[in-house]
Design a protein around this motif. Structure first.
Motif, short mmCIF file in Angstrom:
data_model
loop_
_atom_site.label_atom_id
_atom_site.label_comp_id
_atom_site.label_asym_id
_atom_site.label_seq_id
_atom_site.Cartn_x
_atom_site.Cartn_y
_atom_site.Cartn_z
N GLU B 3 0.83 -1.21 0.00
CA GLU B 3 0.00 0.00 0.00
C GLU B 3 0.86 1.26 0.00
N PHE B 4 1.94 1.24 0.83
CA PHE B 4 2.80 2.42 0.92
C PHE B 4 3.52 2.67 -0.40
N ASP B 5 4.07 1.61 -1.00
CA ASP B 5 4.81 1.80 -2.26
C ASP B 5 3.90 2.29 -3.37
N ARG B 6 2.66 1.79 -3.40
CA ARG B 6 1.69 2.30 -4.38
C ARG B 6 1.40 3.77 -4.12
N ILE B 148 -6.29 6.98 7.21
CA ILE B 148 -4.90 6.54 7.27
C ILE B 148 -4.70 5.45 8.32
N LEU B 149 -5.54 5.44 9.36
CA LEU B 149 -5.36 4.44 10.42
C LEU B 149 -5.50 3.01 9.89
N ASP B 150 -6.24 2.84 8.79
CA ASP B 150 -6.38 1.49 8.21
C ASP B 150 -5.09 1.01 7.55
N ARG B 151 -4.18 1.91 7.26
CA ARG B 151 -2.91 1.54 6.62
C ARG B 151 -1.86 1.12 7.65
N ALA B 181 0.18 -1.99 8.12
CA ALA B 181 -0.85 -3.02 8.28
C ALA B 181 -0.63 -4.20 7.33
N ASP B 182 -0.06 -3.93 6.14
CA ASP B 182 0.13 -5.03 5.18
C ASP B 182 1.51 -5.68 5.30
N GLY B 183 2.24 -5.36 6.34
CA GLY B 183 3.51 -6.04 6.59
C GLY B 183 4.70 -5.46 5.84
N ARG B 184 4.54 -4.39 5.10
CA ARG B 184 5.64 -3.76 4.37
C ARG B 184 6.73 -3.38 5.38
N GLU B 185 7.95 -3.86 5.16
CA GLU B 185 9.04 -3.64 6.12
C GLU B 185 9.60 -2.21 5.98
N PRO B 186 10.17 -1.68 7.05
CA PRO B 186 10.72 -0.31 6.98
C PRO B 186 11.99 -0.22 6.13
N ASP B 187 12.16 0.91 5.50
CA ASP B 187 13.39 1.28 4.79
C ASP B 187 13.50 2.80 4.91
N PRO B 188 14.56 3.42 4.36
CA PRO B 188 14.69 4.88 4.53
C PRO B 188 13.47 5.65 4.02
N SER B 189 12.87 5.20 2.93
CA SER B 189 11.70 5.89 2.38
C SER B 189 10.54 5.86 3.38
N LEU B 190 10.31 4.70 4.00
CA LEU B 190 9.21 4.60 4.97
C LEU B 190 9.48 5.47 6.19
N PRO B 224 17.01 0.97 8.49
CA PRO B 224 16.36 0.27 9.61
C PRO B 224 16.29 -1.24 9.41
N ALA B 225 16.36 -1.97 10.53
CA ALA B 225 16.16 -3.42 10.52
C ALA B 225 14.68 -3.71 10.33
N PRO B 226 14.34 -4.92 9.83
CA PRO B 226 12.92 -5.28 9.70
C PRO B 226 12.23 -5.33 11.07
N GLY B 227 10.92 -5.20 11.06
CA GLY B 227 10.14 -5.33 12.30
C GLY B 227 9.54 -4.03 12.76
N TRP B 228 9.10 -4.02 14.01
CA TRP B 228 8.46 -2.83 14.57
C TRP B 228 9.42 -1.64 14.60
N LEU B 229 8.89 -0.46 14.34
CA LEU B 229 9.60 0.79 14.63
C LEU B 229 9.03 1.35 15.93
#
Lengths: 269, 269
Positions: B3-6, B148-151, B181-190, B224-229
């Motif tokens: 969802e974020f990348d779209r 936005i809360l649904d994302r 929400a869809d499991g997209r992992e963090p990276d600098p863009s996120l 960032p490492a994968p997982g929760w921020l």
């Protein structure tokens, strides 16, 4: 006219929103002209370009440093992005010949027009009175003395000035009282300079040398009272060759008048 | 595609360094499209424009918000100011029709190329595990629920989530665990989005309503490492109708991966 006002003076140039200026050798530090001084010069041009019939002050200014400024002629161009009723936003560029030194975005408005409740939970650092602080005269005679020090009356908190004698505290903080040597009183324009006028916080970590700024953002939060400014800076994250430096500026009435953050390169030693 | 990348996708437009995009209604919050999302979309265009043959990450991005983004087509233009060996700086603009939404300056580089000592004196806030935090489901049914809360999967620290039940702490802080929400992992863009994804810190002061951002600067300090921020934000200076909000983002490996500061308007209630 004060030394500072002469140093940031800009005059209308050959076209609308173009200004001519001169970077003066007396404001050199480390690798070039002091970054806060160049930001204040841009701010001066922005204030003139956005003014219209009202007085306008900087609310937020973000500068990206592209190459070191050198003593000599400069040109500032301003592009208004949004002229609003209470706030206006613009882009500005400082060039010397074909080399761009500094690009900035800024929002200006009238600081006196936004009268709101003040809820400052930050507390002003408790440092010794100026007479008990460390001045440039305490530095060893073999330490380089950049010309900018002659423009300033700077009194550093002894708790983070041990580096002068080779004993940095290791905390990553720098605090001190600041006023201009010629008595020029603080105003919003001077605050754009004040946030970057202390030695870098990396000195307090024993990392000496020039710490070039990539980006510096300043928020001016109130018109400062006359008298000493207290500038308090620190870093919490030296990593990957960079560090952030946060500065607070408190005026003589005890008000938090400016907040800034910059991202800079760790000195290579 | 997540969802974020779209949502931040940009495609080459009709001219060099021009990109077409679409702001999606699912990312609305308060008065318009989320400001961090628009910054990440600009960041995406900047990364493409500056990339050349190397991967480039955001180091510092400063956005000035000119008008609220609305769902619909958008155009991004990038102007490269300095293309350096290790870092490049550019200006970028996000427009919808004739209205400019967001102007930014940014410096990009390869985060992996700057391997330096890590001396982080900040400490990661100690908040309850996600299972013991406050989610949107704990909010009263009559509280508006922005799309936005649904994302997001957002778990707020109960110590600063009392406002959900009408009992703000009065401190001016907001902290929580964040993942998509869809499991997209963090990276600098996120991370450009994450710094602005929590409710405003003014909620914790009992000041409700939309807090429009004037300026937001983000420093990305590590991949960032994968997982929760863990996102931790606070303000120390509500004054003259404005407040600053500083955010830190910590990754699941306990590293401080992003720092941000914004200047925003105090909600008018």
């Amino acid at each position: 006219m004060s030394e500072f006002d002469r140093a940031v003076e800009v005059s209308a140039g050959h076209a609308d929103e173009t200004y001519v200026a001169e970077l003066a050798a007396g404001w050199e530090i480390g690798g070039g002209i002091n970054g806060g001084l160049m930001l204040a010069m841009l701010g001066n041009a922005l204030g003139q370009a956005l003014r219209g019939d009202r007085r306008l002050d900087p609310f937020a200014v973000s500068g990206y440093y592209l190459s070191p400024g050198v003593a000599g002629p400069a040109e500032v161009t301003v592009q208004v992005l949004r002229a609003g009723r209470s706030m206006s936003t613009a882009s500005a560029s400082l060039r010397q010949g074909s080399a761009e030194r500094l690009r900035a975005l800024a929002t200006y408005g009238d600081l006196d027009a936004f009268v709101g409740e003040v809820r400052t939970s930050a507390s002003r650092p408790d440092i010794p009175v100026p007479e008990r602080c460390v001045t440039a005269e305490h530095a060893p005679p073999d330490m380089p003395r950049p010309p900018i020090l002659d423009r300033l009356d700077l009194r550093l908190d002894p708790a983070h000035a041990g580096w002068v004698a080779g004993r940095p505290s290791g905390v990553g903080a720098m605090r001190g009282w600041l006023r201009m040597a010629d008595g020029r009183e603080p105003d919003p324009s001077l605050l754009l300079f004040a946030v970057d006028a202390l030695p870098p916080v990396t000195f307090d970590l024993g990392l000496f040398g020039w710490a070039p700024t990539l980006e510096l953002t300043v928020h001016i939060r109130a018109r400062p009272a006359p008298g000493w400014l207290l500038v308090a800076a620190h870093t919490v994250n030296v990593a990957g060759g960079f560090f952030e430096e946060d500065a607070e500026v408190w005026d003589s009435a005890g008000r938090l008048v400016a907040q800034s953050r910059q991202l800079a390169r760790v000195p290579r030693g």
